[in-house]
Design an enzyme around this catalytic site. Structure first.
Site, short mmCIF file in Angstrom:
data_model
loop_
_atom_site.label_atom_id
_atom_site.label_comp_id
_atom_site.label_asym_id
_atom_site.label_seq_id
_atom_site.Cartn_x
_atom_site.Cartn_y
_atom_site.Cartn_z
N LYS A 1 27.17 -9.97 -4.33
CA LYS A 1 28.18 -9.31 -5.15
C LYS A 1 29.36 -8.75 -4.37
O LYS A 1 30.47 -8.61 -4.90
CB LYS A 1 27.53 -8.17 -5.95
CG LYS A 1 26.58 -8.62 -7.04
CD LYS A 1 27.34 -9.04 -8.27
CE LYS A 1 26.42 -9.24 -9.45
NZ LYS A 1 27.14 -9.57 -10.69
N ASP B 1 23.65 -3.23 -12.93
CA ASP B 1 22.20 -3.32 -12.89
C ASP B 1 21.70 -3.18 -11.45
O ASP B 1 20.50 -3.32 -11.21
CB ASP B 1 21.75 -4.67 -13.46
CG ASP B 1 21.73 -4.66 -14.98
OD1 ASP B 1 21.28 -3.68 -15.57
OD2 ASP B 1 22.19 -5.66 -15.57
#
Length: 376
Positions: free
Chosen positions: A76, A111
């Site tokens: 990410k 998340d």
């Protein structure tokens, strides 16, 4: 099957034969150079696993191992770093001093991995971060975000509720929402995040060539939450004007298969999510920005159970690849697609044979998601 209806057999599966001819514009070329200039950058490894190829009945299988990426245990940071770089270029008064009057607070819902990447990048660049975390994220993952000196708000609801609260918080002065899902009116920053993931795809091209795979892969398998990484993968492989296009397969948790359901219905819809160990994929609504690419360019979609994902993670661990449940979902999904009842139909839909080259994206290591070991 050959249309947008879900398959009648127990495996949640959808095939879409027109996707391989769909085309889009390419990602910006300067993204790779930006990442290459960052301290500590090196390409993550592409690991060949002959035993998995034999199990799946294909020629070669490679795993893109994102367990160590720019100091974090997941991919990410590629998107977060590029997007924050673009944001700060528009706010030069904020650079480098968290106490300066013009400092920014970077806000995100997560998340786990995206929020940690935003917090990590903010800390390195002298900015503040405020991260909203939905229920179900492991306390160690929450603690890792807080360890990046971010303010953390734990939300009692699911991921979509965390996004809503983060969006509200970003209305305050000197705040910017750094979210990896887009909707009407909020598209520029998630678009930059998607652009950041292009580096991963560019590395795969170079690494496959080093393994004497000169014509590219036949199948690329990507895990899907809201679909931003899948958008980047579709962009990479569907923006080439000529040459053979690979099949692209998305994998989701059975308890949060919003993209599979949306593809089946032909429009983006929300689903009610349940608990899943694949926490980073536990998303109920596809990104509005990603949706045209997902609908245009994905050849197939499949959903897998937690048990499938954990078995895949264990198998990868035995082969020396650290993969959390989200990363191992791609092996689980490929197993589901290429083996078992109905496999010949699915293999034909994907255009695969015994010589095919398959690339699995393992997007996180076990350090990113402690549930991978807590499940035993």
């Amino acid at each position: 099957m050959s249309d947008n209806r879900l398959s009648p057999h127990p495996l949640p599966w959808l095939a879409r034969p027109a996707a391989r001819t769909w085309r889009c514009a390419p990602a910006p070329t300067e993204v790779r150079a930006f990442h290459a200039a960052l301290p500590g950058y090196s390409p993550t490894r592409l690991v060949e696993l002959p035993s998995i190829a034999a199990e799946l009945g294909v020629g070669r299988v490679f795993v893109k191992d994102e367990s160590r990426r720019l100091g974090l245990p997941a991919f990410k940071v590629l998107g977060a770093s590029w997007a924050i770089h673009r944001v700060l270029a528009e706010h030069p008064e904020s650079a480098g001093d968290v106490e300066a009057p013009g400092h920014l607070t970077l806000i995100a819902a997560t998340d786990g991995n995206h929020g940690r990447a935003v917090a990590h990048t903010a800390r390195l660049l002298g900015q503040r971060a405020h991260i909203f975390v939905p229920r179900g994220v492991h306390p160690r993952a929450v603690a890792a975000i807080a360890a990046e000196q971010a303010e953390v708000t734990e939300v009692a609801g699911p991921y979509d509720e965390a996004v809503r609260q983060a969006t509200e918080a970003a209305d305050a002065p000197h705040t910017v929402l750094i979210q990896d899902t887009g909707w009407p009116g909020y598209e520029r920053i998630p678009g930059w995040i998607v652009e950041g993931y292009a580096t991963l795809c560019a590395e795969i091209d170079e690494q496959l060539a080093a393994h004497a795979v000169t014509s590219g892969p036949d199948l690329v398998v990507v895990p899907v939450g809201v679909g931003s990484l899948a958008q980047a993968v579709v962009t990479h492989y569907r923006s080439r004007p000529s040459g053979r296009a690979p099949a692209l397969l998305s994998v989701e948790p059975a308890n949060a298969a919003c993209v599979l359901r949306s593809l089946a219905l032909g429009e983006p819809v929300s689903v009610t999510t349940g608990h899943t160990l694949m926490a980073g994929l536990n998303c109920g609504t596809p990104s509005g920005l990603a949706w045209p690419h997902l609908y245009g360019g994905l050849d197939a979609a499949v959903a897998v159970t937690d048990a499938d994902s954990i078995r895949a993670a264990d198998r990868l661990a035995g082969l020396g690849v650290s993969s959390g449940p989200c990363g191992a979902a791609t092996l689980a999904g490929t197993r589901a697609a290429l083996t078992g009842t109905g496999r010949e139909e699915r293999r034909t839909a994907l255009g695969l044979d015994t010589n095919s080259v398959v690339v699995l994206l393992s997007t996180e290591g076990t350090d990113a998601n402690p549930h991978a070991t807590a499940a035993h």
